[in-house]
Design an enzyme around this catalytic site. Sequence first.
Site, mmCIF file in Angstrom:
data_model
loop_
_atom_site.group_PDB
_atom_site.id
_atom_site.type_symbol
_atom_site.label_atom_id
_atom_site.label_comp_id
_atom_site.label_asym_id
_atom_site.label_seq_id
_atom_site.Cartn_x
_atom_site.Cartn_y
_atom_site.Cartn_z
ATOM 1 N N HIS A 1 27.754 -8.272 -6.399
ATOM 2 C CA HIS A 1 26.991 -7.407 -7.312
ATOM 3 C C HIS A 1 26.214 -6.339 -6.550
ATOM 4 O O HIS A 1 25.180 -5.881 -7.019
ATOM 5 C CB HIS A 1 26.048 -8.249 -8.178
ATOM 6 C CG HIS A 1 26.788 -9.215 -9.053
ATOM 7 N ND1 HIS A 1 27.518 -8.830 -10.155
ATOM 8 C CD2 HIS A 1 26.938 -10.562 -8.968
ATOM 9 C CE1 HIS A 1 28.086 -9.889 -10.712
ATOM 10 N NE2 HIS A 1 27.752 -10.964 -9.997
ATOM 11 N N CYS B 1 -5.639 -13.542 14.910
ATOM 12 C CA CYS B 1 -6.775 -13.608 15.806
ATOM 13 C C CYS B 1 -7.246 -15.057 16.010
ATOM 14 O O CYS B 1 -7.195 -15.877 15.104
ATOM 15 C CB CYS B 1 -7.969 -12.799 15.324
ATOM 16 S SG CYS B 1 -7.622 -11.094 14.992
ATOM 17 N N GLU C 1 12.957 -12.169 12.252
ATOM 18 C CA GLU C 1 11.622 -12.168 12.859
ATOM 19 C C GLU C 1 11.640 -12.282 14.378
ATOM 20 O O GLU C 1 10.774 -11.736 15.043
ATOM 21 C CB GLU C 1 10.704 -13.221 12.232
ATOM 22 C CG GLU C 1 11.115 -14.634 12.461
ATOM 23 C CD GLU C 1 10.178 -15.629 11.818
ATOM 24 O OE1 GLU C 1 8.978 -15.366 11.719
ATOM 25 O OE2 GLU C 1 10.663 -16.701 11.405
#
Length: 609
Positions: A505, A2, A489
């Site tokens: 792994h 904001c 993003e």
Amino acid sequence: MCGVMGYTGPKEAEQLLLDGLFALEYRGYDSAGIAVLDESAHIKMVKRLGKVQMLSDSLKKKPLHGTCGIAHTRWATHGVPSERNAHPFLDCSKRIVVAHNGIIENYADLKTELRAQGHVFTSDTDSEVVTHLVESMYDGSLVSTLRKVCMRLEGAWALVAMCSMEPGTIAVARKGSPLVVAPTPEGAFAASDLTALAPHTSDVIPLTDGQFATLSQDGTVTITTIDGTVVEPEPIHIDWDVSSATLGGYPDFMKKEISEQPQALSRLLASRVASGTVELDELSMDGAALLNINRIYIVACGTSYHAGLYAKKLIERWARIPVEVDVASEMLYDEVLADEHTLCLAITQSGETAETLLCSRKLRRMGAKVIAITNVLGSTVATEADGVIYLQSGPEVSVASTKAYTAMLVASALVALFLAHGRGLMGSGEIAQRLAELERVPAAVAEILDRQGLAKEAASVFEGATSSLFLGRGLNSASAREGALKLKEISYLHAEAYPSGEMKHGPIAVIDKGYPVVFVVPQDDVHAKTLSNMAEVLARGADVVAVASDGDAEVLPYAQHIMWLPPTAEWLTPITSAVYLQLMARYVALSRGCNVDRPRNLAKSVTTE
Ligand code: F6R
């Protein structure tokens, strides 16, 4: 999260407020609103769902006239993005209007209390309680009422308020969310961020937590504390070029900011390197104090955290000080072992990230010296820290951090070199040599910008993908993380990062024919190990992109696309590889039709926990 804006003075407020909102839009862009006090002291208000442009288009059809007004651009927290939840909010009598950035944590209790008094709420937000509290507690002075109201609030706020009873006056308050004010001959302004004020003045006053201000129509500003004591203003001078916050011919801010990196890095280096030495007065401690540092905590979030990972490796390598680094939202609630021998590096582009601030305050209370590495002049972290290293990147408007990230890496390297030298672990000759290597980085970055076609080609492997993996080792394990974050993003494509050696792994299970895997694999001491990892994913049918050193023939058999890094010292490849990964993420996002500057759900400055 904001942006708020206020203006009172001799000019029509509408356009000034809109221009301010456009500058603040990076803070939130799901809805926007503006309220202006007209000639007969009635509040006229327009709110729109969507970007500031939607509001601006509506106002073109039906302008608001008046010389005193407030405005807001929203990033939703409480209540979905909608016109109904857009700020500012009017009280029941339609004589008071308030816009808020932050979070009112005790809003539910206050709302119940106010409803019981007969107040009618028109939104689902936490913020609306402030307007009704002002209405219920109004004592004849807006600023005095705001002080009383703030005593009842819990949370964080930058509040701007005006009312029909005091035409020409705006009252503002700050706690935990940024707010700057500026008295000028063309009126008085308030805004969440100084970039919104840059077209009007070079001198702004960042309010500190617990401060209030009254903006008057004659352009003056009076700053007070919670008990009404008048405070002497402490203006700061902005020396940023206003044009740096405009597109200047680029298609988007991300492209512009990626392209500005050579100049931004040169500016930072020019201000900190002289005659083969690092100048960091912020860390000014004599040799004994430097030797007494026995632990460093790096506090940061997101991209800045990735810069912290790089800083840790360099500081431990050169200055031999143990460094703890974790995302601030975790460290904030962990047992930390800080005392007066601890140095805290708070890395934050905006200087306003809630957890980074809270965590550096916690370390400071425990005795640590706090050094802020930030881009924003007068930001909260800068005002609170014991010393500030400004990144000097110029305003970063695009939500995805690019030029500030590479500047953070350079600043981290400077800190590591400074500490190594101060602790007697690196002689002047070696410092000068490392700095010379560092000073060649801006040119290497410029060369990458010339080769950005390679990033565009590499972006093609993500066509049709739903997920991807980014891998790197050593200093470049942070690069892999940053590359994955950038892609995720702005393109909304899932990307996960691991240190290359960790791949077998577990993550290797996701690899299948055509699965995109990006390796950051410069010629460094872990090069051969990473090549083995590349062979492993290739054997499973992955589409491999590599960021590799110019002329590295060994990497050729392992990758379909290679983004070639111009020669630099090995420890600088995280800076150059970041630029390719930024460019590639942008191309992927554009090919998926995404708005690279304003990715969904994200805000530039995250001021709530
Ligand atoms: C990613 C990005 C965010 C920020 C994070 C911290 O491109 O920009 O991950 O890095 O929100 O922000 P600052 O650096 O302002 O503390």
